[in-house]
Design a protein around this motif. Structure first.
Motif, PDB file in Angstrom:
ATOM      1  N   TRP A 179       3.095   3.638   6.069  1.00 30.56           N
ATOM      2  CA  TRP A 179       2.014   2.801   5.557  1.00 30.56           C
ATOM      3  C   TRP A 179       0.720   2.902   6.357  1.00 30.56           C
ATOM      4  O   TRP A 179      -0.309   2.421   5.897  1.00 30.56           O
ATOM      5  N   THR A 180       0.787   3.465   7.539  1.00 34.79           N
ATOM      6  CA  THR A 180      -0.419   3.562   8.355  1.00 34.79           C
ATOM      7  C   THR A 180      -0.240   4.670   9.378  1.00 34.79           C
ATOM      8  O   THR A 180       0.884   5.140   9.616  1.00 34.79           O
ATOM      9  N   ALA A 227       3.894  -4.807   1.432  1.00 31.58           N
ATOM     10  CA  ALA A 227       3.762  -3.525   0.738  1.00 31.58           C
ATOM     11  C   ALA A 227       2.291  -3.148   0.745  1.00 31.58           C
ATOM     12  O   ALA A 227       1.408  -4.023   0.793  1.00 31.58           O
ATOM     13  N   PRO A 228       1.986  -1.854   0.690  1.00 29.61           N
ATOM     14  CA  PRO A 228       0.577  -1.448   0.556  1.00 29.61           C
ATOM     15  C   PRO A 228      -0.040  -2.044  -0.701  1.00 29.61           C
ATOM     16  O   PRO A 228       0.587  -2.050  -1.774  1.00 29.61           O
ATOM     17  N   ILE A 229      -1.261  -2.526  -0.583  1.00 30.07           N
ATOM     18  CA  ILE A 229      -1.906  -3.216  -1.702  1.00 30.07           C
ATOM     19  C   ILE A 229      -1.984  -2.336  -2.940  1.00 30.07           C
ATOM     20  O   ILE A 229      -1.747  -2.794  -4.062  1.00 30.07           O
ATOM     21  N   HIS A 230      -2.268  -1.056  -2.750  1.00 31.88           N
ATOM     22  CA  HIS A 230      -2.469  -0.196  -3.923  1.00 31.88           C
ATOM     23  C   HIS A 230      -1.180  -0.032  -4.731  1.00 31.88           C
ATOM     24  O   HIS A 230      -1.241   0.303  -5.926  1.00 31.88           O
ATOM     25  N   THR A 231      -0.017  -0.284  -4.127  1.00 33.28           N
ATOM     26  CA  THR A 231       1.247  -0.142  -4.861  1.00 33.28           C
ATOM     27  C   THR A 231       1.591  -1.377  -5.680  1.00 33.28           C
ATOM     28  O   THR A 231       2.529  -1.337  -6.482  1.00 33.28           O
ATOM     29  N   LEU A 271       0.408  -3.574  11.566  1.00 31.43           N
ATOM     30  CA  LEU A 271      -0.166  -3.060  10.326  1.00 31.43           C
ATOM     31  C   LEU A 271      -1.497  -3.746  10.026  1.00 31.43           C
ATOM     32  O   LEU A 271      -1.658  -4.946  10.270  1.00 31.43           O
ATOM     33  N   ASN A 272      -2.432  -2.995   9.472  1.00 30.60           N
ATOM     34  CA  ASN A 272      -3.702  -3.548   9.012  1.00 30.60           C
ATOM     35  C   ASN A 272      -3.427  -4.298   7.722  1.00 30.60           C
ATOM     36  O   ASN A 272      -3.205  -3.685   6.671  1.00 30.60           O
ATOM     37  N   ALA A 273      -3.409  -5.604   7.775  1.00 29.66           N
ATOM     38  CA  ALA A 273      -2.869  -6.397   6.670  1.00 29.66           C
ATOM     39  C   ALA A 273      -3.814  -7.485   6.199  1.00 29.66           C
ATOM     40  O   ALA A 273      -4.673  -7.974   6.935  1.00 29.66           O
TER      41      ALA A 273
END
Length: 319
Positions: free
Chosen positions: A34-35, A161-165, A247-249
């Motif tokens: 994720w990063t 979860a990654p935002i784009h997903t 994580l950048n969250a």
């Protein structure tokens, strides 16, 4: 003790970078994609600088001793880097639930490898370094599924979860988010929490409304939204940007539905709508949910957020 004597638990302290590497190794495998790993290690190292300060700074320990007034003298409040077993070291901290000195516990903030069930007796023994506080239990992190520790009491789980997903999941007709600009509905939100608490007596131990000050902080950040269902205000959904697990969250601060909107299967769509409204698709949508809050856990997972681990309680057998 002279100024040249090493403080208890401070000999052979690892560096912040070493602590970061230990922490990263204990994270859920899915999160490694994720990063950028180097960026994540740097973020974790910055966070662990405070662990090391808590292990070495007697002035800070004295401030904690004065503020908490739990009894023992300042050195007892220091973090300890303990040899738990031949192949396991751990950073131990004395903590108090809700800053209540009658509720002490030992927090295992970092371990040199992931914790296994076989480690629990040795961790409990290591917790005796804080025997002066009489902590009845300790807390540790595991990225393993909840079923692996089903006999223990869970604390909070991280659902992320990654935002784009998350943006492509369906949303029920009539459900929208509108940016919040005032705290005008705060009393309505508190009433909604009170209604859930009345129906489910365990709920106050699992979730509570964010403070009015925290609500305003989200509003100022532009990441607090009013939930509207068929044109009527139906709760809050909001985040703040900061790191979680390195994580950048965008970290969820509130996901609340009012009573008239509950029971209609809307919970999962709130994560979807948040993902669509948040500005940076490269960030992770993350948040903590109590391990006993099955409804909230189900809603988050149905939205596509992954349970990437959480904290567990274990007894110390200390009186």
């Amino acid at each position: 003790m002279t100024t040249t004597d090493p403080l208890p638990g401070t000999t052979d302290l690892p560096t912040a970078a070493e602590l970061a590497a230990f922490t990263l190794a204990a994270q859920h495998p899915a999160t490694h994609d994720w990063t950028d790993p180097a960026t994540r290690l740097g973020t974790l190292a910055d966070e662990h600088e405070f662990d090391l300060q808590l292990a070495t700074d007697l002035d800070l320990a004295a401030q904690r001793a004065e503020f908490l007034n739990a009894g023992p003298a300042a050195p007892a409040y220091l973090n300890r880097w303990a040899a738990v077993s031949a192949d396991l070291h751990a950073m131990l901290s004395i903590r108090f639930e809700g800053l209540d000195v009658t509720k002490p516990f030992v927090d295992i903030s970092v371990t040199s490898r992931p914790v296994t069930r076989a480690d629990l007796p040795a961790l409990a023994d290591a917790a005796r370094v804080y025997a002066a506080f009489h902590p009845p239990r300790l807390r540790f992190w595991s990225a393993a599924p909840m079923t692996d520790w089903a006999d223990l009491e869970p604390d909070r789980r991280v659902l992320a979860a990654p935002i784009h997903t998350l943006r492509g999941h369906p949303v029920p007709d009539g459900l929208t988010l509108i940016p919040t600009t005032t705290t005008a509905h705060y009393a309505d939100a508190q009433a909604a929490y009170d209604a859930v608490d009345a129906a489910h007596p365990h709920h106050p131990h699992e979730a509570r409304l964010l403070s009015a000050e925290d609500l305003q902080e989200c509003i100022d950040a532009g990441t607090m939204f009013g939930i509207h269902w068929h044109g009527e205000w139906a709760g809050y959904a909001g985040t703040l940007a900061y790191t979680q697990l390195g994580l950048n969250a965008q970290v969820v601060q509130e996901l609340l539905l009012t009573p008239h909107a509950r029971g209609h299967g809307l919970g999962a769509a709130l994560s979807t709508l948040l993902a669509r409204h948040l500005p940076d698709p490269a960030q992770v949508l993350s948040g903590t949910i109590h391990g006993r809050n099955r409804g909230a856990l189900s809603a988050a997972t149905r939205a596509g957020r992954l349970d990437v681990g959480g904290w567990w309680w274990a007894g110390t057998d200390l009186p």
